[in-house]
Motif scaffolding. Structure first.
Motif, PDB file in Angstrom:
ATOM      1  N   ARG A 241      72.113  19.163  64.106  1.00 18.42           N
ATOM      2  CA  ARG A 241      70.902  19.519  63.399  1.00 18.42           C
ATOM      3  C   ARG A 241      70.290  20.649  63.357  1.00 18.42           C
TER       4      ARG A 241
ATOM      5  N   LEU B 190      65.934  22.333  50.803  1.00 18.79           N
ATOM      6  CA  LEU B 190      65.591  20.964  50.975  1.00 18.79           C
ATOM      7  C   LEU B 190      64.839  20.234  49.947  1.00 18.79           C
TER       8      LEU B 190
ATOM      9  N   GLY C 266      71.079  15.149  53.853  1.00 21.01           N
ATOM     10  CA  GLY C 266      70.650  15.221  55.000  1.00 21.01           C
ATOM     11  C   GLY C 266      69.626  14.246  55.392  1.00 21.01           C
ATOM     12  N   HIS C 267      69.016  14.186  56.528  1.00 19.33           N
ATOM     13  CA  HIS C 267      67.818  13.155  56.814  1.00 19.33           C
ATOM     14  C   HIS C 267      66.706  14.053  57.549  1.00 19.33           C
ATOM     15  N   ILE C 268      65.607  13.869  57.365  1.00 18.31           N
ATOM     16  CA  ILE C 268      64.517  14.669  58.242  1.00 18.31           C
ATOM     17  C   ILE C 268      64.283  13.438  59.458  1.00 18.31           C
TER      18      ILE C 268
ATOM     19  N   ILE D  48      66.112  18.260  60.832  1.00 15.96           N
ATOM     20  CA  ILE D  48      67.092  17.742  59.774  1.00 15.96           C
ATOM     21  C   ILE D  48      68.296  17.507  60.312  1.00 15.96           C
TER      22      ILE D  48
END
Length: 204
Positions: free
Chosen positions: A64, A48, A10-12, A30
């Protein structure tokens, strides 16, 4: 509970303050891989980078979700206070394979990368861990690094710290965020759950 087998990257993408002072936490947004959240509901647990968090909303394009992380959790973890890539793992279901080891999603300490270099087709990762965790680390035992279940190849104890050596295969580097590590990177560590209880019983 978790297994330490990463199921998605994932990506914050956003970090929002939940208050004006240091006692307040943050809300993280996220971005997850496509269809990753199809079986996720509000209140579900997702780790996470090895820290268990509760899904507080499911919204936005591309899949998201948000989590609220307390000031205490921010103080005890690394890499969850700024935008960037994160390892994701959904909570273990009773009928799932236990491919890694039993992981609680509770970070026990923050380590630092002391060495990260190729050895043959793999990479050697050496992490300096707090001395308080040394008693729980053993040769061929398990450790979780940023949520990834790994096997300890060597433990070297020091006066105020210990160093663990781990071998990473190319698959792990390609499918987790560990390939982005460099000397000095801070990482979330969780000791083996069984070692925790054995140490407690022997201590009594």
């Amino acid at each position: 509970m978790f297994t330490g087998i990463i199921t998605g990257l994932g990506h914050i993408v956003a970090v929002h303050e939940l208050g004006a002072d240091a006692q307040h936490g943050k809300r993280l947004t996220i971005a997850a891989p496509a269809i990753y959240l199809d079986d996720v509901q509000l209140g579900d647990s997702i780790a996470l980078d090895g820290a268990c968090m509760t899904v507080t909303s499911l919204d936005g394009p591309g899949g998201r979700f948000t989590v609220d992380i307390s000031a205490e959790s921010l103080d005890k973890t690394a890499g969850l206070d700024t935008p960037g890539p994160v390892n994701l793992e959904k909570a273990l279901r009773a009928h799932d394979r236990l491919g890694g080891h039993i992981v609680s999603g509770h970070v026990d300490g923050i380590g630092a990368v002391a060495h990260f270099a190729p050895v043959g087709e793999s990479w050697e990762l050496r992490i300096t861990a707090p001395a308080t965790l040394a008693h729980y680390l053993a040769y061929k035992g398990s450790i979780t690094v940023n949520g990834v279940s790994l096997t300890v190849n060597r433990v070297v104890d020091g006066a105020d710290r210990c160093e663990v050596s781990i071998n990473l295969i190319p698959h792990t580097l390609q499918h987790t965020t560990l390939g982005r590590l460099k000397v000095g990177s801070r990482v979330n560590l969780e000791i083996d759950l069984i070692a925790r209880y054995v140490a407690r019983m022997l201590g009594r």
